[in-house]
Scaffold this motif. Structure first.
Motif, PDB file in Angstrom:
ATOM      1  N   ALA A  21      -0.609 -97.849 -19.094  1.00  0.00           N
ATOM      2  CA  ALA A  21       0.186 -96.979 -19.971  1.00  0.00           C
ATOM      3  C   ALA A  21       1.080 -96.060 -19.144  1.00  0.00           C
ATOM      4  O   ALA A  21       2.253 -95.847 -19.486  1.00  0.00           O
ATOM      5  CB  ALA A  21      -0.732 -96.160 -20.873  1.00  0.00           C
ATOM      6  N   LEU A  22       0.556 -95.518 -18.058  1.00  0.00           N
ATOM      7  CA  LEU A  22       1.344 -94.638 -17.200  1.00  0.00           C
ATOM      8  C   LEU A  22       2.457 -95.414 -16.493  1.00  0.00           C
ATOM      9  O   LEU A  22       3.588 -94.918 -16.386  1.00  0.00           O
ATOM     10  CB  LEU A  22       0.433 -93.948 -16.177  1.00  0.00           C
ATOM     11  CG  LEU A  22       1.104 -92.935 -15.262  1.00  0.00           C
ATOM     12  CD1 LEU A  22       1.709 -91.793 -16.070  1.00  0.00           C
ATOM     13  CD2 LEU A  22       0.125 -92.399 -14.253  1.00  0.00           C
ATOM     14  N   ILE A  23       2.155 -96.603 -16.045  1.00  0.00           N
ATOM     15  CA  ILE A  23       3.161 -97.424 -15.364  1.00  0.00           C
ATOM     16  C   ILE A  23       4.274 -97.803 -16.342  1.00  0.00           C
ATOM     17  O   ILE A  23       5.466 -97.720 -16.014  1.00  0.00           O
ATOM     18  CB  ILE A  23       2.515 -98.670 -14.735  1.00  0.00           C
ATOM     19  CG1 ILE A  23       1.635 -98.249 -13.566  1.00  0.00           C
ATOM     20  CG2 ILE A  23       3.569 -99.676 -14.288  1.00  0.00           C
ATOM     21  CD1 ILE A  23       0.838 -99.365 -12.942  1.00  0.00           C
ATOM     22  N   HIS A  24       3.879 -98.220 -17.567  1.00  0.00           N
ATOM     23  CA  HIS A  24       4.879 -98.590 -18.573  1.00  0.00           C
ATOM     24  C   HIS A  24       5.761 -97.380 -18.937  1.00  0.00           C
ATOM     25  O   HIS A  24       6.973 -97.509 -19.074  1.00  0.00           O
ATOM     26  CB  HIS A  24       4.192 -99.151 -19.820  1.00  0.00           C
ATOM     27  CG  HIS A  24       5.146 -99.666 -20.846  1.00  0.00           C
ATOM     28  ND1 HIS A  24       5.860-100.829 -20.675  1.00  0.00           N
ATOM     29  CD2 HIS A  24       5.531 -99.150 -22.032  1.00  0.00           C
ATOM     30  CE1 HIS A  24       6.629-101.022 -21.718  1.00  0.00           C
ATOM     31  NE2 HIS A  24       6.445-100.019 -22.567  1.00  0.00           N
ATOM     32  N   THR A  25       5.156 -96.208 -19.068  1.00  0.00           N
ATOM     33  CA  THR A  25       5.911 -94.994 -19.391  1.00  0.00           C
ATOM     34  C   THR A  25       6.874 -94.630 -18.259  1.00  0.00           C
ATOM     35  O   THR A  25       8.030 -94.249 -18.517  1.00  0.00           O
ATOM     36  CB  THR A  25       4.952 -93.830 -19.663  1.00  0.00           C
ATOM     37  OG1 THR A  25       4.046 -94.207 -20.697  1.00  0.00           O
ATOM     38  CG2 THR A  25       5.688 -92.576 -20.060  1.00  0.00           C
ATOM     39  N   ALA A  26       6.428 -94.757 -17.026  1.00  0.00           N
ATOM     40  CA  ALA A  26       7.288 -94.444 -15.883  1.00  0.00           C
ATOM     41  C   ALA A  26       8.455 -95.435 -15.796  1.00  0.00           C
ATOM     42  O   ALA A  26       9.600 -95.027 -15.548  1.00  0.00           O
ATOM     43  CB  ALA A  26       6.474 -94.466 -14.594  1.00  0.00           C
ATOM     44  N   LYS A  27       8.171 -96.706 -16.039  1.00  0.00           N
ATOM     45  CA  LYS A  27       9.243 -97.703 -16.013  1.00  0.00           C
ATOM     46  C   LYS A  27      10.248 -97.459 -17.140  1.00  0.00           C
ATOM     47  O   LYS A  27      11.456 -97.589 -16.953  1.00  0.00           O
ATOM     48  CB  LYS A  27       8.655 -99.113 -16.102  1.00  0.00           C
ATOM     49  CG  LYS A  27       7.996 -99.537 -14.798  1.00  0.00           C
ATOM     50  CD  LYS A  27       7.178-100.798 -14.824  1.00  0.00           C
ATOM     51  CE  LYS A  27       7.568-101.931 -15.650  1.00  0.00           C
ATOM     52  NZ  LYS A  27       6.730-103.126 -15.477  1.00  0.00           N
TER      53      LYS A  27
ATOM     54  N   LEU B 149      12.459 -94.588 -16.185  1.00  0.00           N
ATOM     55  CA  LEU B 149      13.428 -94.942 -15.156  1.00  0.00           C
ATOM     56  C   LEU B 149      14.571 -95.810 -15.701  1.00  0.00           C
ATOM     57  O   LEU B 149      15.719 -95.676 -15.275  1.00  0.00           O
ATOM     58  CB  LEU B 149      12.744 -95.671 -14.004  1.00  0.00           C
ATOM     59  CG  LEU B 149      11.893 -94.802 -13.085  1.00  0.00           C
ATOM     60  CD1 LEU B 149      11.144 -95.667 -12.087  1.00  0.00           C
ATOM     61  CD2 LEU B 149      12.750 -93.786 -12.368  1.00  0.00           C
ATOM     62  N   VAL B 150      14.265 -96.681 -16.647  1.00  0.00           N
ATOM     63  CA  VAL B 150      15.269 -97.632 -17.114  1.00  0.00           C
ATOM     64  C   VAL B 150      16.076 -97.115 -18.308  1.00  0.00           C
ATOM     65  O   VAL B 150      17.197 -97.571 -18.544  1.00  0.00           O
ATOM     66  CB  VAL B 150      14.623 -99.003 -17.426  1.00  0.00           C
ATOM     67  CG1 VAL B 150      13.920 -99.005 -18.766  1.00  0.00           C
ATOM     68  CG2 VAL B 150      15.631-100.108 -17.330  1.00  0.00           C
ATOM     69  N   SER B 151      15.563 -96.130 -19.042  1.00  0.00           N
ATOM     70  CA  SER B 151      16.278 -95.682 -20.243  1.00  0.00           C
ATOM     71  C   SER B 151      17.632 -95.018 -19.947  1.00  0.00           C
ATOM     72  O   SER B 151      18.592 -95.271 -20.691  1.00  0.00           O
ATOM     73  CB  SER B 151      15.391 -94.783 -21.097  1.00  0.00           C
ATOM     74  OG  SER B 151      14.988 -93.655 -20.387  1.00  0.00           O
ATOM     75  N   PRO B 152      17.789 -94.196 -18.897  1.00  0.00           N
ATOM     76  CA  PRO B 152      19.148 -93.687 -18.619  1.00  0.00           C
ATOM     77  C   PRO B 152      20.143 -94.799 -18.286  1.00  0.00           C
ATOM     78  O   PRO B 152      21.305 -94.738 -18.698  1.00  0.00           O
ATOM     79  CB  PRO B 152      18.972 -92.751 -17.427  1.00  0.00           C
ATOM     80  CG  PRO B 152      17.539 -92.409 -17.397  1.00  0.00           C
ATOM     81  CD  PRO B 152      16.818 -93.568 -17.998  1.00  0.00           C
ATOM     82  N   LEU B 153      19.683 -95.826 -17.590  1.00  0.00           N
ATOM     83  CA  LEU B 153      20.559 -96.944 -17.257  1.00  0.00           C
ATOM     84  C   LEU B 153      20.985 -97.685 -18.519  1.00  0.00           C
ATOM     85  O   LEU B 153      22.167 -98.005 -18.704  1.00  0.00           O
ATOM     86  CB  LEU B 153      19.859 -97.905 -16.298  1.00  0.00           C
ATOM     87  CG  LEU B 153      20.625 -99.182 -15.957  1.00  0.00           C
ATOM     88  CD1 LEU B 153      21.886 -98.845 -15.182  1.00  0.00           C
ATOM     89  CD2 LEU B 153      19.749-100.141 -15.191  1.00  0.00           C
TER      90      LEU B 153
END
Length: 169
Positions: A111-117, A120-124
């Motif tokens: 869950a933490l890894i998915h949230t961090a990813k 990171l990808v949402s601004p892009l």
């Protein structure tokens, strides 16, 4: 030669027009003082009940305005992120594989890894989809107010969906 002639011929005419006698004769006494003018100005603005700053009441937040600000913020965040990633690649010891192994050794939950990813990808994704929206505006399409709001909602929906999809990889 002509300039000298104009200078010598013009000086007496200029002196005649700027003589103190002429200036005093045409002087008109002021009707009001500066203090009275300022009081009139402030009384007029106070009685009109207008806000002193239009940004407080006239400009309310709208979706296109907020998305424009977020587009600029995401561009700044992306350029800062790429710059920091490049500096880290140059300055940190080791290579990319060693950094990936370090992250795996932390045993972070999915869950933490998915949230961090996703973070990171949402601004892009937002900057990409909103950039395409701006390109359609440059072509002269979608500039009416209802279309601005519709395209804004589409950009937000595409941002969330594509960010979730990329974060799930």
């Amino acid at each position: 030669m002509a300039a000298l002639l104009l200078r010598y011929a013009g000086r007496p005419c200029l002196r005649a027009h700027l003589s103190p006698r002429l200036c005093i004769r045409n002087a008109v006494p002021l009707g009001t003082t500066a203090k009275e003018e300022m009081e009139h100005f402030w009384n007029k603005n106070t009685n009109s009940n207008r806000p002193l700053s239009p940004h407080i009441t006239i400009y309310s937040w709208s979706l296109p305005m907020a998305m424009s600000i977020c587009h600029r913020a995401s561009g700044i965040a992306l350029s800062a992120g790429v710059s920091l990633f490049g500096l880290a690649a140059l300055l940190l010891p080791g290579n990319f594989e060693s950094h990936v192994e370090l992250l795996k050794s932390l045993s972070l939950g999915p869950a933490l890894i998915h949230t961090a990813k996703f973070a990171l990808v949402s601004p892009l994704m937002y900057h990409t989809w909103n950039g395409i929206r701006h390109l359609t505006w440059d072509l002269g399409m979608g500039l009416k107010i209802p279309q601005l709001y519709q395209s804004g909602v589409v950009v937000l929906a595409l941002t969330v969906l594509s960010s979730i999809g990329l974060a799930a990889m």
